[in-house]
Write a protein that holds these residues in place. Structure first.
Motif, PDB file in Angstrom:
ATOM      1  N   PHE A 134       0.809  -1.210   0.000  1.00  0.00           N
ATOM      2  CA  PHE A 134       0.000   0.000   0.000  1.00  0.00           C
ATOM      3  C   PHE A 134       0.849   1.269   0.000  1.00  0.00           C
ATOM      4  N   ARG A 180      -7.055   5.717   5.295  1.00  0.00           N
ATOM      5  CA  ARG A 180      -8.323   5.704   4.550  1.00  0.00           C
ATOM      6  C   ARG A 180      -8.182   4.881   3.272  1.00  0.00           C
ATOM      7  N   GLU A 181      -7.040   5.032   2.595  1.00  0.00           N
ATOM      8  CA  GLU A 181      -6.789   4.250   1.383  1.00  0.00           C
ATOM      9  C   GLU A 181      -6.630   2.773   1.723  1.00  0.00           C
ATOM     10  N   GLU A 236      -7.956   4.742  10.801  1.00  0.00           N
ATOM     11  CA  GLU A 236      -8.490   5.837  10.004  1.00  0.00           C
ATOM     12  C   GLU A 236      -8.805   7.048  10.886  1.00  0.00           C
ATOM     13  N   ASP A 266      -1.309  10.168   7.612  1.00  0.00           N
ATOM     14  CA  ASP A 266      -0.582   8.993   7.146  1.00  0.00           C
ATOM     15  C   ASP A 266       0.098   8.321   8.336  1.00  0.00           C
ATOM     16  N   THR A 309       2.675   2.785  -2.157  1.00  0.00           N
ATOM     17  CA  THR A 309       2.991   2.805  -3.587  1.00  0.00           C
ATOM     18  C   THR A 309       4.034   3.851  -3.961  1.00  0.00           C
ATOM     19  N   ALA A 347     -10.062   1.392   2.389  1.00  0.00           N
ATOM     20  CA  ALA A 347     -10.803   1.234   1.136  1.00  0.00           C
ATOM     21  C   ALA A 347     -10.303   0.028   0.339  1.00  0.00           C
ATOM     22  N   ALA A 348      -8.979  -0.155   0.324  1.00  0.00           N
ATOM     23  CA  ALA A 348      -8.414  -1.297  -0.391  1.00  0.00           C
ATOM     24  C   ALA A 348      -8.835  -2.605   0.262  1.00  0.00           C
ATOM     25  N   SER A 397     -12.404  -3.275  -0.590  1.00  0.00           N
ATOM     26  CA  SER A 397     -12.580  -3.746  -1.966  1.00  0.00           C
ATOM     27  C   SER A 397     -12.159  -5.201  -2.121  1.00  0.00           C
ATOM     28  N   VAL A 410       1.533   5.295   4.787  1.00  0.00           N
ATOM     29  CA  VAL A 410       0.311   5.050   4.014  1.00  0.00           C
ATOM     30  C   VAL A 410      -0.844   5.825   4.642  1.00  0.00           C
ATOM     31  N   ASP A 411      -1.822   6.120   3.812  1.00  0.00           N
ATOM     32  CA  ASP A 411      -3.033   6.786   4.277  1.00  0.00           C
ATOM     33  C   ASP A 411      -3.987   5.703   4.760  1.00  0.00           C
TER      34      ASP A 411
END
Length: 174
Positions: free
Chosen positions: A45, A56-57, A82, A87, A47, A60-61, A64, A53-54
């Motif tokens: 994550f 929230r991202e 979150e 971050d 990237t 979400a990942a 998904s 890392v965030d």
């Protein structure tokens, strides 16, 4: 060391290739291999290679990928990150995970793990608890197989008490 014996100083690459060299994390209850696996997941994550890392991202990942359904315990741990809003780095991520799981070698840590099983607050692990955990972990055990596990592990043959669970967790050989 004389100047002749000194090793050349390597330049650190910039951008995605940059690696942060830190001493290995020491977390009670986790092996070096487990920490490395968690680090690899974290890096997926990260990237941009920033070491952060965030959350929230990350949430979400994970959503998904179906973690909110397949493994709600892990998903909820990430969702709680979150709330920090900024971050997070790997140490913060690892702290969040280990604080939930606890030290598998201490009674307090084992009680935290027990609580992950005992989602109904009955102060015991019953067949429904085992079914849920097996599903979250992707195990394909039948209710009969899980029932046999309970019979063997529970001192009363039906439900695993905190004391039963503690004794199972600290037992070195089976």
């Amino acid at each position: 060391m004389s100047k002749k014996q000194q090793a050349p100083v390597a330049q650190k690459p910039v951008g995605k290739q940059q690696q942060v060299n830190r001493k290995p994390q020491d977390r009670p209850g986790l092996t070096e291999d487990e920490i490395e696996e968690i680090k690899e997941a974290f890096n997926l994550f990260d990237t941009e290679g920033t070491g952060r890392v965030d959350p929230r991202e990350l949430k979400a990942a994970m959503q998904s990928l179906g973690f909110d359904q397949k493994n709600p315990t892990i998903f909820n741990m990430i969702a709680e990150l979150e709330n920090e809003g900024t971050d997070i780095d790997f140490d913060q991520f690892l702290d969040a995970i280990t604080s939930k799981l606890g030290n598998r070698e201490s009674r307090d840590g084992i009680n935290k793990i027990f609580d992950l099983f005992d989602d109904d607050g009955s102060n015991s692990i019953n067949l429904n608890n085992l079914k849920r955990v097996a599903k979250e972990l992707g195990e394909t055990m039948t209710a009969e197989e899980l029932g046999e596990m309970l019979e063997r592990a529970a001192s009363n043959g039906r439900d695993i008490s905190r004391e039963d669970f503690y004794n199972i967790m600290v037992k070195r050989t089976f």
